[in-house]
Design an enzyme around this catalytic site. Structure first.
Site, short mmCIF file in Angstrom:
data_model
loop_
_atom_site.label_atom_id
_atom_site.label_comp_id
_atom_site.label_asym_id
_atom_site.label_seq_id
_atom_site.Cartn_x
_atom_site.Cartn_y
_atom_site.Cartn_z
CE LYS A 31 42.06 66.89 45.28
NZ LYS A 31 40.64 67.05 44.29
CB THR A 32 38.93 68.27 51.44
OG1 THR A 32 40.00 68.92 50.17
CG2 THR A 32 39.21 69.04 52.65
CG ASP A 42 43.68 69.06 51.26
OD1 ASP A 42 43.58 68.58 50.14
OD2 ASP A 42 42.39 69.73 51.62
CD GLU A 43 44.15 72.29 47.93
OE1 GLU A 43 44.61 72.22 46.42
OE2 GLU A 43 42.94 72.55 48.26
CD GLN A 69 41.97 71.46 41.74
OE1 GLN A 69 41.50 72.54 42.67
NE2 GLN A 69 41.34 70.34 42.17
NE ARG A 91 37.89 75.60 42.86
CZ ARG A 91 37.99 74.51 43.47
NH1 ARG A 91 37.73 74.43 44.67
NH2 ARG A 91 38.34 73.43 42.85
P1 ATP Z 1 39.02 70.24 45.37
O1 ATP Z 1 39.85 69.81 44.33
O2 ATP Z 1 38.41 71.48 44.80
O3 ATP Z 1 39.76 70.63 46.56
P2 ATP Z 1 37.96 67.97 46.72
O4 ATP Z 1 38.26 66.72 45.97
O5 ATP Z 1 38.80 68.28 47.95
O6 ATP Z 1 37.97 69.41 45.72
P3 ATP Z 1 35.78 68.11 48.50
O7 ATP Z 1 35.75 69.51 48.82
O8 ATP Z 1 36.36 67.22 49.53
O9 ATP Z 1 36.44 67.92 47.11
O10 ATP Z 1 34.33 67.55 48.28
C1 ATP Z 1 33.62 68.41 47.09
C2 ATP Z 1 31.97 68.50 47.57
O11 ATP Z 1 31.39 67.25 47.30
C3 ATP Z 1 31.85 68.65 48.81
O12 ATP Z 1 30.71 69.75 49.06
C4 ATP Z 1 31.62 67.43 49.64
O13 ATP Z 1 30.87 67.46 50.81
C5 ATP Z 1 31.03 66.78 48.68
N1 ATP Z 1 31.18 65.16 48.58
C6 ATP Z 1 32.30 64.46 48.64
N2 ATP Z 1 32.17 63.04 48.68
C7 ATP Z 1 30.85 62.88 48.60
C8 ATP Z 1 29.97 61.68 48.60
N3 ATP Z 1 30.60 60.41 48.82
N4 ATP Z 1 28.65 61.76 48.68
C9 ATP Z 1 28.19 63.16 48.70
N5 ATP Z 1 28.93 64.27 48.62
C10 ATP Z 1 30.21 64.44 48.61
MG MG Z 2 40.01 69.94 48.54
#
Ligand code: ATP
Ligand code: MG
Length: 754
Positions: free
Chosen positions: A32-33, A224-225, A255, A608
């Site tokens: 997402k981020t 975000d969040e 979350q 995490r």
């Molecule tokens: P959270 O809910 O914990 O905030 P999130 O959904 O924001 O998580 P991110 O932090 O954006 O998730 O991504 C999680 C990990 O996966 C990061 O290390 C990111 O770089 C990696 N990632 C995300 N998308 C891809 C992709 N398409 N290919 C490879 N790695 C990815």
């Molecule tokens: Mg995130």
């Protein structure tokens, strides 16, 4: 950089569709981020959108900083012009520009939680109320809750629900305290944290021209969040994006962990109603964690009745099962965690920063800290008493704040008799009361203090007023650093600390110097647009501890509460204190909703981890000063048994194998024995204590000169950079390998010349 190729199809959809409302609801670690980050980059590079017209709101300053850095890698220095930060920091900036519309000075002070609580204490006392009934924390969270629901004191006092709740709780004066609190803040030209959101709402509600200006400016809004926004935050963003509707929110209902602070999962549901043309994107693939971790986390969150259904899966390897370790006491828990870190570091070639120890409450860090210190494992605590919360730092900041805003009551109370000027508590009260009764600012009363104070005190106040005036003149002429250094010196603060020759006194003196260094850095920072002292102070007020990265030494084990770990990732995660009444917290067992929030918190903790999760519980623990027997947390059992195993090596109910065997070859067993023998004094978090050489004996420092190499019993090895031999206090500035530059007084410093 071809960032689009680093995205899966639904992620790409999120990045490429820039117009209209978009909601990305997806599980942990699904990117997402990353989508938000690339979306911003895409707006700038492909759509040529001016960074000034992009507003991105994050939950911590740290998250904003990381995002900005990543965007900068793609788009270059343009990224600096983005409006990006926490709700509080972005809207504090807007409020500063528009303060006059609300009757505040543009240099208004931001009260931190401690300022707010101490003002509440003062009000309760002045109103002659019982502070055991009107406890500062209770009053504070009641007022905060009202503000976050956008209930002003007027509405509060007329609201039958609030009033009858207060009557039932036998706190009928709550509304009156709220009123007095708001008026006092206003007269002090101060806003508390909640005011930053509350007043932004008022500003946008009552000043449509202002709202319109920002609606035009922010063509694209991103959050975000989103699951942790409260009503107040929701309304601000809704108003801002009402015209062009280019709003993109990302979040995960599983979350949501801030309901206790007014965050409302309903916001996600409302979003669909508020924006009928909403594009909804789901991300299901987790890129962060191993299969076992994803499955374990999924099995837990399934137990919650309230949730939006979504799948989370991963293509990553199975990885290790979730480990479970059991110890007899909290201290032993610390030791087992430290040994496990030590072993994994060696066996898997990991760095300290790959590890995080997460806990439910801050106080649990103590046992962990002790064990890590004894094992010589560098660590850093996030969210503890931060640098900016220390007394000596707050004292100087109060001087700076008062110089900027002469009506800031809390700063006034802090500094009026510091250093001692013979102005006692009763004089202070008289001044505050006089301001209140005549509807004046503190500064008006101070300038005519002979009207309310006896001669001696009035004279002392006159001197104080003159002092502050000289500070003000300095502020108008000099830069932030010069002004702050001048004030530190002329106020007498530095001298008082300097004269205190105890170790703590020296430490405090160094801390104040460190604050001045920080201001110097701020002034020298090219990226900083506004270098005024006002801007520095505003930044500092909104810093959370997680934002103070240690620049010299970043390799440390991370210790933090689960709440502050949101959005972050680590290779190995320990979740400690997995015991009933601790996690889930005793205070959260009153309702199903509360228990579900605790479970979501557990879900956040598990997700995490990238490679390994270790859960740990102790059979006994000191809590509130008493040794308590503990039971393992129900959350342990909620993990599908297919994904968890007892770690026999780190399990006190099992034979201890290596650990009890003195002749063992195991590296970590030997290390454990060695660790137990070394007791050490406290060191700053994250810094590794130096072990002096066996033949360490302080040298005569009279021959010390620049360029010489020295050893210090605490700071280790370093090189003399500068000597200051004027006067009686000879000083040396030494660049230490692990502690950076320090200026030491040679009468105190035990140095060995090498
Ligand atoms: P959270 O809910 O914990 O905030 P999130 O959904 O924001 O998580 P991110 O932090 O954006 O998730 O991504 C999680 C990990 O996966 C990061 O290390 C990111 O770089 C990696 N990632 C995300 N998308 C891809 C992709 N398409 N290919 C490879 N790695 C990815
Ligand atoms: Mg995130």
């Amino acid at each position: 950089m071809d960032y689009l190729s680093h995205l899966n199809p639904p992620q790409r959809e999120g990045v490429e569709n820039l117009e209209g409302p978009t909601m990305i609801i997806a599980g942990a670690g699904s990117g997402k981020t990353r989508v938000l980050t690339y979306r911003i980059a895409h707006l700038i590079t492909v759509k040529n959108v001016d960074p000034f017209s992009i507003l991105a709101l994050t939950f911590t300053n740290k998250a904003a900083k990381e995002m900005r850095e990543r965007i900068e890698k793609i788009v270059g220095t343009d990224a600096r012009n983005l409006w990006m930060g926490t709700f509080h920091s972005v809207f504090a900036r807007i409020l500063r520009a528009e303060a006059d519309k609300l009757g505040y000075p543009s240099n208004f002070t931001i009260y931190d939680t401690e300022d707010s609580k101490s003002l509440i204490r003062a009000i309760v006392r002045e109103m002659g109320l019982d502070d055991k009934v009107y406890k500062q924390n209770v009053v504070y969270s009641r007022i905060s809750g009202a503000k976050n629901n956008l209930v002003s004191w007027q509405n509060y006092m007329n609201n039958s629900v609030y009033v009858s709740e207060d009557e039932q709780a036998q706190k009928p004066k709550m509304g009156a305290i709220y009123k007095e609190y708001v008026q006092r803040c206003f007269r002090s030209g101060a806003m508390d944290f909640d005011d930053l959101l509350f007043n932004t709402n008022v500003l946008f509600r009552d000043h449509l021209d202002v709202l319109n200006k920002y609606q035009q400016r922010f063509k694209y809004v991103m959050i975000d969040e989103f699951q942790d926004t409260n009503i107040s935050q929701y309304l601000i963003t809704k108003r801002l994006s009402a015209v062009n509707q280019n709003i993109c929110i990302v979040g995960d209902d599983a979350q949501s962990i801030y309901a206790f602070r007014g965050a409302n999962i309903q916001n996600i549901l409302n979003f669909e109603k508020d924006y009928p043309d909403l594009r909804v994107i789901k991300l299901e693939q987790n890129y962060r964690s191993t299969q076992n971790i994803v499955n374990a986390a999924n099995s837990v969150i399934l137990k919650n009745a309230a949730q939006l259904k979504k799948k989370v899966w991963t293509q990553n390897d199975d990885g290790e099962l979730v480990h479970l370790i059991k110890s007899t006491s909290d201290n032993e828990e610390g030791r087992l965690v430290a040994s496990s870190i030590f072993e994994d570091k060696n066996n898997k070639k990991l760095e300290n920063k790959d590890f995080a120890i997460l806990y439910r409450t801050n106080s649990q860090s103590r046992a962990m800290e002790e064990a890590l210190r004894k094992s010589n494992i560098p660590y850093r605590i996030y969210g503890g008493l931060s640098f900016y919360q220390r007394k000596e730092i707050k004292d100087l900041l109060a001087y700076l704040r008062f110089t900027i805003n002469h009506n800031d009551e809390q700063s006034f109370r802090r500094i009026i008799n510091l250093p001692k000027r013979g102005i006692g508590a009763s004089s202070v009260d008289k001044i505050v009361v006089a301001a209140f009764e005549n509807d004046l600012g503190i500064w008006d009363v101070l300038q005519k203090s002979q009207r309310v104070l006896p001669n001696r005190a009035a004279n002392a106040v006159d001197n104080f007023v003159t002092l502050i005036k000289t500070f003000k003149i300095r502020l108008e002429k000099a830069d932030a650093y010069d002004t702050a250094a001048f004030i530190a010196k002329q106020s007498g603060l530095l001298k008082e600390l300097y004269d205190d020759k105890t170790i703590e006194g020296l430490n405090r003196y160094e801390n104040v110097q460190e604050l001045l260094n920080a201001i110097k850095e701020f002034v020298d920072d090219e990226q900083q647009e506004d270098k005024s002292l006002e801007a520095f102070i505003a930044d500092v007020a909104l810093l959370t501890d997680a934002d103070n990265e240690d620049k010299d030494n970043n390799d440390h084990v991370n210790l933090m509460t689960i709440h502050s770990a949101k959005g972050l990732e680590f290779k190995h995660v320990f979740i400690v204190g997995m015991e009933e009444d601790l996690f889930p917290s005793q205070m959260m067992l009153n309702s199903r909703a509360d228990l579900e929030e605790e479970r979501r918190l557990f879900y956040v903790a598990l997700t995490r981890a990238m490679e390994k999760v270790t859960l740990s519980y102790a059979l006994t623990r000191y809590r509130f000063g008493r040794l308590k027997n503990c039971e393992p947390s129900r959350f342990i059992e909620e993990i599908d048994p297919a994904y968890i195993k007892v770690d026999r090596k780190f399990n006190r109910s099992e034979p201890m194998g290596d650990l009890n065997n003195g002749s063992s070859n195991s590296v970590y067993a030997k290390n454990l024995v060695a660790q137990r023998k070394t007791e050490r004094k406290a060191v700053p978090p994250g810094k590794k204590l130096h072990t002096p050489s066996p033949d360490f004996a302080p040298s005569d420092t009279r021959t010390l000169d620049t360029g010489m190499k020295v050893e210090h019993p605490k700071f280790g090895f370093g090189e003399v950079k500068k000597m200051d031999v004027q006067g009686a206090n000879r000083k040396a500035t030494i660049e230490f390998e692990n502690f950076g530059e320090k200026t030491l007084l040679l009468t105190f410093a035990k140095l060995r010349i090498m």
